[in-house]
Motif scaffolding. Structure first.
Motif, mmCIF file in Angstrom:
data_model
loop_
_atom_site.group_PDB
_atom_site.id
_atom_site.type_symbol
_atom_site.label_atom_id
_atom_site.label_comp_id
_atom_site.label_asym_id
_atom_site.label_seq_id
_atom_site.Cartn_x
_atom_site.Cartn_y
_atom_site.Cartn_z
ATOM 1 N N SER A 77 -12.435 -0.829 10.396
ATOM 2 C CA SER A 77 -13.325 0.329 10.349
ATOM 3 C C SER A 77 -14.787 -0.041 10.130
ATOM 4 O O SER A 77 -15.662 0.810 10.241
ATOM 5 N N SER B 121 -6.064 0.884 8.899
ATOM 6 C CA SER B 121 -7.125 1.641 8.254
ATOM 7 C C SER B 121 -7.408 2.847 9.144
ATOM 8 O O SER B 121 -7.773 2.706 10.315
ATOM 9 N N ASP B 122 -7.231 4.041 8.600
ATOM 10 C CA ASP B 122 -7.192 5.275 9.376
ATOM 11 C C ASP B 122 -8.572 5.843 9.676
ATOM 12 O O ASP B 122 -8.723 6.703 10.530
ATOM 13 N N ALA C 33 -6.391 0.622 16.177
ATOM 14 C CA ALA C 33 -5.291 1.509 16.558
ATOM 15 C C ALA C 33 -4.559 0.979 17.780
ATOM 16 O O ALA C 33 -3.318 1.005 17.839
ATOM 17 N N ALA D 116 -0.678 4.728 8.402
ATOM 18 C CA ALA D 116 -2.138 4.868 8.429
ATOM 19 C C ALA D 116 -2.624 5.189 7.018
ATOM 20 O O ALA D 116 -2.083 6.067 6.352
ATOM 21 N N SER E 18 -6.068 5.956 4.555
ATOM 22 C CA SER E 18 -7.469 6.365 4.529
ATOM 23 C C SER E 18 -8.375 5.196 4.155
ATOM 24 O O SER E 18 -8.153 4.519 3.152
ATOM 25 N N THR E 19 -9.408 4.976 4.957
ATOM 26 C CA THR E 19 -10.364 3.919 4.659
ATOM 27 C C THR E 19 -11.039 4.159 3.318
ATOM 28 O O THR E 19 -11.212 3.230 2.521
ATOM 29 N N ARG F 257 3.826 7.332 10.970
ATOM 30 C CA ARG F 257 3.073 8.104 11.947
ATOM 31 C C ARG F 257 3.682 7.941 13.332
ATOM 32 O O ARG F 257 4.375 6.964 13.612
ATOM 33 N N TYR G 298 -0.565 8.898 17.644
ATOM 34 C CA TYR G 298 -1.507 8.626 16.551
ATOM 35 C C TYR G 298 -2.916 8.385 17.081
ATOM 36 O O TYR G 298 -3.130 7.677 18.057
ATOM 37 N N PRO H 33 -6.984 7.675 15.182
ATOM 38 C CA PRO H 33 -7.688 7.483 13.911
ATOM 39 C C PRO H 33 -8.380 8.770 13.454
ATOM 40 O O PRO H 33 -8.681 9.660 14.255
#
Length: 232
Positions: free
Chosen positions: A11, A67-68, A80, A96, A98-99, A211, A216, A218
């Motif tokens: 990310s 890292s989503d 992704a 996934a 959350s960053t 997921r 999926y 991001p």
């Protein structure tokens, strides 16, 4: 037997990968490259080298954690694509994380008396805007990830009642807007890490928070903004 979680953090300008054991969350190994625009050419190399150096193969993977977001649109898309490709080819689940939550987890895990603070990761979104959120030391969401337009009153309500730690690529410009106060602490050089993604990914794996590999996408938080070049 498939026993490992591979985590990918793409990310930010840091390209980072890590391996954890899904049974107990222990870290097997990690590798990262702090080089701008390196994700597309180096991510697969980092993955293969980490597996080889730790004595494992792709067949040892039980799942992949990404890292989503929010974060770099291009970086998140590269992560992704790599993660979904591995999951599809190996027929393993996708996770996934959350960053922002993984950044908060990373800082809280290394903070003495972590319960004394709230944790506010901030990722630079250009000009005076950041992507931010607020978490407790246990990862409970106090303020959900959101775009924040920074001024001296940003998060004033939270700072009126709690001590906050600010960190991430957007924290420095917020620091210039605040008067010196015991309610706000700032940490430098905190960057997203696949190690934190993997630690939270193991928790998600154990509760089967998988997921859909096919659908999926991001969590960009804001729509991708592009412009059309002006005609000459």
């Amino acid at each position: 037997m498939s026993t490992l979680l591979l985590s990918l953090e793409t990310s930010s300008p840091v390209c980072s990968v890590a391996l954890h054991r899904v049974a107990d969350g222990s870290l097997v190994g990690q590798s990262e490259l702090r080089l701008e625009k390196s994700h597309s050419s180096h991510l697969s190399v980092l993955i293969s080298q980490l597996l080889e150096n730790s004595g494992h193969t792709l067949q040892d993977l039980a799942a992949v954690a990404l890292s989503d977001g929010p974060g770099s649109y291009t970086g998140l898309r590269i992560g992704a694509a790599a993660g979904k490709g591995l999951c599809y080819a190996l027929d393993i689940p996708l996770l996934a994380v959350s960053t922002l939550q993984s950044l908060a987890h990373q800082v809280a895990a290394g903070t003495a008396w972590p319960e004394q603070f709230l944790y506010c990761p901030m990722l630079d979104a250009r000009r005076m805007e950041v992507y931010g959120a607020v978490y407790t030391h246990t990862g409970e969401e106090v303020l959900a990830p959101t775009p924040l337009l920074l001024d001296a009153d940003t998060l004033a309500e939270q700072m009126a009642h709690h001590r906050l730690l600010f960190f991430g690529s957007g924290a420095a410009k917020f620091q210039t807007l605040l008067p010196t106060t015991a309610q706000a602490g700032f940490l430098a050089e905190v960057v997203p890490s696949a190690v934190a993604v993997g630690a939270l990914g193991v928790e998600a794996y154990q509760r089967q928070g998988f997921r859909d590999v096919a659908y999926y996408e991001p969590f960009y938080l804001k729509e991708v903004y592009t412009t059309t070049p002006k005609a000459k």
